[in-house]
Design an enzyme around this catalytic site. Structure first.
Site, mmCIF file in Angstrom:
data_model
loop_
_atom_site.group_PDB
_atom_site.id
_atom_site.type_symbol
_atom_site.label_atom_id
_atom_site.label_comp_id
_atom_site.label_asym_id
_atom_site.label_seq_id
_atom_site.Cartn_x
_atom_site.Cartn_y
_atom_site.Cartn_z
ATOM 1 N N SER A 86 -12.032 -38.239 -11.035
ATOM 2 C CA SER A 86 -11.482 -37.752 -9.769
ATOM 3 C C SER A 86 -11.810 -38.613 -8.545
ATOM 4 O O SER A 86 -11.429 -38.243 -7.447
ATOM 5 C CB SER A 86 -11.996 -36.325 -9.524
ATOM 6 O OG SER A 86 -13.392 -36.355 -9.273
ATOM 7 N N THR A 135 -3.388 -32.548 -7.481
ATOM 8 C CA THR A 135 -3.763 -32.933 -6.126
ATOM 9 C C THR A 135 -2.534 -33.266 -5.278
ATOM 10 O O THR A 135 -1.490 -33.642 -5.814
ATOM 11 C CB THR A 135 -4.691 -34.176 -6.197
ATOM 12 O OG1 THR A 135 -4.765 -34.780 -4.928
ATOM 13 C CG2 THR A 135 -4.164 -35.228 -7.168
ATOM 14 N N ASP A 136 -2.696 -33.184 -3.955
ATOM 15 C CA ASP A 136 -1.604 -33.592 -3.053
ATOM 16 C C ASP A 136 -1.438 -35.111 -3.037
ATOM 17 O O ASP A 136 -0.424 -35.627 -2.551
ATOM 18 C CB ASP A 136 -1.847 -33.067 -1.625
ATOM 19 C CG ASP A 136 -3.166 -33.537 -1.004
ATOM 20 O OD1 ASP A 136 -3.962 -34.215 -1.687
ATOM 21 O OD2 ASP A 136 -3.399 -33.219 0.178
ATOM 22 N N ALA A 162 -1.947 -42.037 -9.352
ATOM 23 C CA ALA A 162 -0.899 -42.341 -10.334
ATOM 24 C C ALA A 162 -1.204 -41.636 -11.660
ATOM 25 O O ALA A 162 -0.299 -41.110 -12.313
ATOM 26 C CB ALA A 162 -0.799 -43.851 -10.539
ATOM 27 N N SER A 163 -2.499 -41.593 -12.028
ATOM 28 C CA SER A 163 -2.833 -40.926 -13.300
ATOM 29 C C SER A 163 -2.646 -39.415 -13.183
ATOM 30 O O SER A 163 -2.224 -38.756 -14.127
ATOM 31 C CB SER A 163 -4.266 -41.274 -13.740
ATOM 32 O OG SER A 163 -5.218 -40.706 -12.859
ATOM 33 N N LYS A 164 -2.913 -38.858 -12.001
ATOM 34 C CA LYS A 164 -2.682 -37.413 -11.812
ATOM 35 C C LYS A 164 -1.173 -37.133 -11.797
ATOM 36 O O LYS A 164 -0.716 -36.123 -12.330
ATOM 37 C CB LYS A 164 -3.328 -36.923 -10.507
ATOM 38 C CG LYS A 164 -4.846 -36.859 -10.524
ATOM 39 C CD LYS A 164 -5.424 -35.889 -11.557
ATOM 40 C CE LYS A 164 -5.177 -34.433 -11.236
ATOM 41 N NZ LYS A 164 -5.892 -33.527 -12.173
ATOM 42 N N LEU A 200 -16.558 -37.781 0.407
ATOM 43 C CA LEU A 200 -16.913 -37.970 1.819
ATOM 44 C C LEU A 200 -17.951 -36.971 2.360
ATOM 45 O O LEU A 200 -19.001 -37.382 2.877
ATOM 46 C CB LEU A 200 -15.644 -37.924 2.694
ATOM 47 C CG LEU A 200 -15.924 -38.147 4.186
ATOM 48 C CD1 LEU A 200 -16.266 -39.596 4.485
ATOM 49 C CD2 LEU A 200 -14.734 -37.705 5.050
ATOM 50 N N TYR A 217 -14.942 -45.707 6.149
ATOM 51 C CA TYR A 217 -13.963 -46.758 5.851
ATOM 52 C C TYR A 217 -13.091 -47.072 7.062
ATOM 53 O O TYR A 217 -12.585 -46.151 7.737
ATOM 54 C CB TYR A 217 -13.036 -46.305 4.727
ATOM 55 C CG TYR A 217 -13.616 -46.449 3.340
ATOM 56 C CD1 TYR A 217 -14.315 -47.590 2.958
ATOM 57 C CD2 TYR A 217 -13.425 -45.450 2.388
ATOM 58 C CE1 TYR A 217 -14.823 -47.722 1.671
ATOM 59 C CE2 TYR A 217 -13.927 -45.575 1.102
ATOM 60 C CZ TYR A 217 -14.627 -46.717 0.751
ATOM 61 O OH TYR A 217 -15.121 -46.852 -0.515
HETATM 62 P P1 NAD Z 1 -15.161 -33.575 -10.579
HETATM 63 O O1 NAD Z 1 -15.124 -35.052 -10.788
HETATM 64 O O2 NAD Z 1 -16.262 -32.982 -9.794
HETATM 65 O O3 NAD Z 1 -15.124 -32.840 -11.992
HETATM 66 C C1 NAD Z 1 -14.296 -33.253 -13.035
HETATM 67 C C2 NAD Z 1 -14.929 -32.839 -14.351
HETATM 68 O O4 NAD Z 1 -14.050 -33.267 -15.404
HETATM 69 C C3 NAD Z 1 -16.296 -33.488 -14.623
HETATM 70 O O5 NAD Z 1 -17.257 -32.496 -14.963
HETATM 71 C C4 NAD Z 1 -16.045 -34.429 -15.789
HETATM 72 O O6 NAD Z 1 -17.143 -34.537 -16.677
HETATM 73 C C5 NAD Z 1 -14.843 -33.751 -16.478
HETATM 74 N N1 NAD Z 1 -14.066 -34.720 -17.256
HETATM 75 C C6 NAD Z 1 -13.529 -35.895 -16.818
HETATM 76 N N2 NAD Z 1 -12.918 -36.515 -17.850
HETATM 77 C C7 NAD Z 1 -13.060 -35.723 -18.947
HETATM 78 C C8 NAD Z 1 -12.666 -35.842 -20.304
HETATM 79 N N3 NAD Z 1 -12.017 -36.916 -20.774
HETATM 80 N N4 NAD Z 1 -12.974 -34.831 -21.149
HETATM 81 C C9 NAD Z 1 -13.664 -33.737 -20.720
HETATM 82 N N5 NAD Z 1 -14.088 -33.597 -19.449
HETATM 83 C C10 NAD Z 1 -13.799 -34.566 -18.574
HETATM 84 O O7 NAD Z 1 -13.739 -33.225 -9.940
HETATM 85 P P2 NAD Z 1 -13.313 -31.973 -9.042
HETATM 86 O O8 NAD Z 1 -13.383 -32.369 -7.621
HETATM 87 O O9 NAD Z 1 -14.024 -30.762 -9.515
HETATM 88 O O10 NAD Z 1 -11.773 -31.874 -9.409
HETATM 89 C C11 NAD Z 1 -11.320 -31.032 -10.482
HETATM 90 C C12 NAD Z 1 -9.816 -31.156 -10.618
HETATM 91 O O11 NAD Z 1 -9.182 -30.769 -9.394
HETATM 92 C C13 NAD Z 1 -9.341 -32.580 -10.909
HETATM 93 O O12 NAD Z 1 -8.292 -32.510 -11.842
HETATM 94 C C14 NAD Z 1 -8.836 -33.091 -9.570
HETATM 95 O O13 NAD Z 1 -7.798 -34.023 -9.740
HETATM 96 C C15 NAD Z 1 -8.318 -31.803 -8.949
HETATM 97 N N6 NAD Z 1 -8.354 -31.784 -7.460
HETATM 98 C C16 NAD Z 1 -9.513 -32.049 -6.798
HETATM 99 C C17 NAD Z 1 -9.522 -31.997 -5.397
HETATM 100 C C18 NAD Z 1 -10.786 -32.251 -4.618
HETATM 101 O O14 NAD Z 1 -10.719 -32.363 -3.395
HETATM 102 N N7 NAD Z 1 -11.947 -32.325 -5.235
HETATM 103 C C19 NAD Z 1 -8.359 -31.688 -4.705
HETATM 104 C C20 NAD Z 1 -7.196 -31.411 -5.429
HETATM 105 C C21 NAD Z 1 -7.209 -31.447 -6.816
#
Ligand code: NAD
Length: 355
Positions: A86, A135-136, A162-164, A200, A217
């Site tokens: 992420s 995500t947005d 791009a991956s999301k 951040l 940044y």
């Molecule tokens: P994070 O990085 O804190 O947590 C992601 C978790 O996914 C981690 O515990 C990691 O170990 C696990 N993970 C990653 N790859 C894996 C795999 N191959 N197999 C099993 N587990 C795996 O991220 P987050 O901030 O909690 O975000 C969670 C989701 O929400 C993500 O999909 C992210 O794209 C989405 N998102 C996050 C935000 C944000 O501001 N944090 C905003 C919008 C959407």
């Protein structure tokens, strides 16, 4: 209900699991590969009887066979898919792992879910949901005007986004092609307790508390639409429990701020709760910008407001105070490392019948 959550050792997943165990009677299965950013403080303050409704499996989504076994043996009523790499900066340094986890991992999860869903009774097949949390950032970058909504075209610009975006497309493909009952939500930037300090807000708070330079940044004028984690979780529950399959919702905090504004707000709050000789703002240091840094994200949340009566309830000011207090209380945990927490997670480690 049995809710299977991927990525439950991460920031949003951990907060979501805590919330579900505290506010519902549902059982939760957490599957996560437990990488560098794992966060197990979710167990703090949970009662034993809540923990009995929780099980953890250490699974990498790239391991299709083990993933399939865990899904079929867990027998979930729905899947909430949060697991992803992420961090945008990491995706610039090493895009491969983002393709593996976010694209191949999502494809594996969809396939495992499709096979599991096909074998369910007609009633359970009808009520099953696959909720993909996105995500947005998939929509790219805005200028000074306008907001993203459910009809915005995809225009991702970093390896992460791009991956999301690819994972969103795969989820829709599994819905149209295989009738998997899916939901997608695209949310703006979250903040709150339990966030790994590469992002951040926790990075700024911890740099300030340790009196290290607070790096920003470029000119710091990039804008994000900040949402407090509890508001996002509230929205996710509404989407999962109340919306029709096939729906997509954009979720935003209606709280646009430049990075520089965010940093100054944090410094001002810390000046009050943790005063030092001079203002924390003296620690601010502008550093070379991230390549391809998106200028602005903002979300129009009217659709989820009209359909599900969701709106953010916690202002940025309220959320940031809760967040700062949480990091102050847990400063030792971050500095000391989180090794002892692993005992707690393994205590609830699930075992498959044939293991
Ligand atoms: P994070 O990085 O804190 O947590 C992601 C978790 O996914 C981690 O515990 C990691 O170990 C696990 N993970 C990653 N790859 C894996 C795999 N191959 N197999 C099993 N587990 C795996 O991220 P987050 O901030 O909690 O975000 C969670 C989701 O929400 C993500 O999909 C992210 O794209 C989405 N998102 C996050 C935000 C944000 O501001 N944090 C905003 C919008 C959407």
């Amino acid at each position: 209900m049995i809710i299977l959550i991927t990525g439950g050792a991460g920031f949003i997943g951990a907060n979501l699991i805590k919330n579900l165990l505290e506010t519902t009677n549902h059982s939760v299965i957490n599957i996560d590969k437990v990488s560098y950013s794992f966060n197990l403080k979710l167990f703090d303050n949970l009662e034993q009887k809540q923990l009995q409704r929780y099980k953890f499996f250490k699974v990498n989504l790239c391991d299709f066979d083990y993933l399939s076994k865990v899904i079929s043996s867990s027998n979930p009523d729905c899947i909430m898919h949060l697991a992803a790499e992420s961090h945008v900066d990491k995706s610039i340094d090493d895009p491969s792992i983002f393709v593996d986890s976010n694209i191949v991992g999502t494809k594996n999860l969809l396939e495992a879910a499709r096979i599991f869903h096909k074998e369910l009774s007609p009633e359970k097949r009808e009520s099953f949901r696959f909720h993909h949390i996105s995500t947005d950032e998939v929509f790219g970058s805005l200028g000074n005007n306008g907001k993203f909504n459910e009809k915005s075209p995809y225009s991702p610009r970093s390896p992460y986004s791009a991956s999301k975006a690819a994972s969103d497309h795969l989820v829709r493909a599994w819905s149209y092609t295989y009738n998997l009952p899916i939901l997608i939500s695209n949310c703006s930037n979250n903040f709150g307790p339990l966030q790994y300090p590469e992002k951040l807000i926790p990075k700024v708070i911890l740099s300030a508390l340790n009196q290290n330079p607070i790096e920003i940044y470029g000119d710091g004028l990039n804008i994000r639409d900040w949402i407090y984690i509890e508001d996002h979780i509230d929205a996710l529950k509404k989407v999962l429990f109340s919306s029709k399959p096939g729906k997509t919702y954009c979720i935003g905090g209606s709280s646009e701020k430049s990075n520089l504004e965010v940093v100054k707000i944090i410094c001002n709050k810390l000046d009050i709760v943790r005063p030092i000789n001079s203002s924390y703002k003296k620690l601010i240091k502008f550093v070379k910008d991230r390549p391809g840094h998106d200028y602005r994200y903002a979300i129009d949340s009217n659709s989820i407001l009209n359909d599900l009566n969701w709106r953010p309830k916690i202002t940025f000011e309220e959320g940031i105070i809760k967040t700062i207090n949480w990091y102050i209380e847990n400063l030792d945990w971050f500095n000391e490392g989180n090794k002892k927490e692993i005992n707690l997670i393994t205590k609830r480690q699930g075992i498959l019948d044939d293991q």
